[in-house]
Write an enzyme that holds these catalytic residues in place. Structure first.
Site, short mmCIF file in Angstrom:
data_model
loop_
_atom_site.label_atom_id
_atom_site.label_comp_id
_atom_site.label_asym_id
_atom_site.label_seq_id
_atom_site.Cartn_x
_atom_site.Cartn_y
_atom_site.Cartn_z
N GLU A 158 0.85 -1.19 0.00
CA GLU A 158 0.00 0.00 0.00
C GLU A 158 0.89 1.24 0.00
OE1 GLU A 158 -3.26 -2.34 2.78
OE2 GLU A 158 -1.91 -0.86 3.67
N ASP B 83 -4.95 -8.10 6.10
CA ASP B 83 -5.95 -9.03 5.58
C ASP B 83 -5.44 -10.46 5.48
OD1 ASP B 83 -8.42 -7.44 4.79
OD2 ASP B 83 -6.82 -6.25 3.91
#
Length: 396
Positions: free
Chosen positions: A149, A165
């Site tokens: 990210e 996640d």
């Protein structure tokens, strides 16, 4: 400066829209070019093709889409219901032992990479459907992939590795500074990839059920515990005993939260009354209250531990979330606890996060959404970045 904590946990079960990505607004106090180079190096030792995707929100237009290898932005076309195929945004990645350089634009988004086959992205009327591998029918379920990210804006680059996640294909990220040095994070210790998986397999309480394996025997990932609960792989009661003991303790004593490191005089005081933990300020006024959280709320740092972007409830909630996941609330009534050696020591704790942090070369990870409380996250930043790197690391 923004810190990235992107997660699918708060999205519907099988769908996460790109609108959920954080969009940081830059300030024009640094000369950051329109694009910077990202060097992707394939040290994975795996044969077969690698595919790369740069997907996110274009900060100039606010539109969602993808960038090609040159850094040019392409907005997504309109989607449909049922979802329609997204344009092929794949960039051919490096062969084993090789590197590929592409350009990152001013984006807030994700760099995905997959081994062996391309990822499947679709568009709904609300935006992009991202992989949700806790759903066994997701078309990406049997693909080995992962993502980083990042936000690049006029104030600099923030890029992190993430396990919020899932824990999957190992990699590290880096940023090249103006003085020529490079800051990196995300590397596992030698043997760390198998170390995490073995720790989960050997842990009682269902933690081994988080590991997903393809029919050919390939380990694809270990789901984060919140997704494990959603998929029925981890008991929904995983944290209940700890929560009950926290509730008992603070029914007769006070939990003090000092959420801002640079504001030591800003304190909030928590006491349990029935099914609610009330927080008061220094005047004794109740400023926010929390219902007794369940395991999913703890692992996802949402629902009963929601953290709005305000100056009171959000900062208290993120501190509580860190304390629950690290299980420091019983041993230290003053939160956040800054002693990493005290984390994950209770018999009931976030075994997933504990295993990942213990196997990281620098002990840094984003193993839950607010793992940045106390600066324990795997994030690097520079306000004048000369380039970035993504290293696909070995699995053994």
């Amino acid at each position: 400066m923004p810190k990235l904590r992107l997660t699918l946990a708060a999205a519907p079960a099988a769908v996460a829209l790109l609108a959920g990505l954080c969009a940081a607004e830059g300030t024009a106090d640094a000369a950051v070019p329109a694009t910077i180079p990202l060097t992707v190096t394939n040290n994975s030792g795996r044969s077969g093709p690698v595919y790369i995707y740069d997907i996110g929100t274009d900060l100039a237009s606010g539109k969602q889409g993808y960038a090609d290898a040159s850094g040019a932005f392409h907005a997504w076309p309109a989607g449909g219901n049922p979802p329609t195929p997204a344009p092929d945004a794949a960039i051919t990645g490096p062969a084993p032992g090789q590197s590929t350089t592409l350009r990152l634009p001013k984006f807030s988004g994700r760099v995905y990479f997959s081994y062996g086959q391309k990822l499947v992205f679709k568009l709904t009327t609300g935006g992009l459907v991202q992989p949700a591998v806790q759903n066994p029918s997701d078309p990406n379920h049997d693909i080995l992939f992962n993502w980083s990210e990042y936000t690049l804006n006029d104030a600099g680059l923030w890029i992190n590795s993430t396990q919020v996640d899932m824990f999957s294909a190992p990699y590290a990220v880096g940023v090249k500074r103006a003085d020529g040095t490079t800051a990196t994070t995300g590397h596992l210790k030698p043997g760390g990839y198998q170390g995490v998986l073995n720790t989960l397999r050997n842990q009682s309480g269902g933690w081994g059920g988080l590991i997903q394996t393809r029919s050919d025997g390939t380990v694809l990932r270990a789901l984060a515990p919140g997704h494990g609960i959603e998929a029925g792989a981890l008991p929904a009661s995983a944290m209940d005993d700890y929560v009950n003991r926290v509730w008992q303790k603070y029914s007769s004593s006070t939990l003090t939260v000092t959420p801002f490191a640079d504001q030591p005089s800003t304190k909030y005081f928590g006491r349990v009354s029935g099914n609610v933990m009330n927080f008061t300020d220094s005047s004794g006024a109740v400023v926010t209250s929390f219902q007794k959280p369940d395991s999913d709320s703890i692992f996802g740092c949402y629902k009963l531990l929601d953290a709005p972007n305000d100056l009171v409830r959000g900062p208290i909630s993120r501190t509580l979330c860190a304390g629950y996941n690290r299980t420091t609330l019983l041993t230290n009534p003053n939160q956040p606890d800054g002693d990493a050696g005290a984390f994950y020591q209770d018999g009931v704790t976030n075994r997933y996060a504990a295993a990942i942090h213990s196997e990281m070369a620098d002990a840094k990870a984003y193993a839950f959404a607010f793992d940045d409380v106390g600066n324990h996250e795997s994030l690097v930043h520079d306000d004048s970045p000369q380039g970035a790197s993504l290293t696909l690391d070995p699995f053994n």
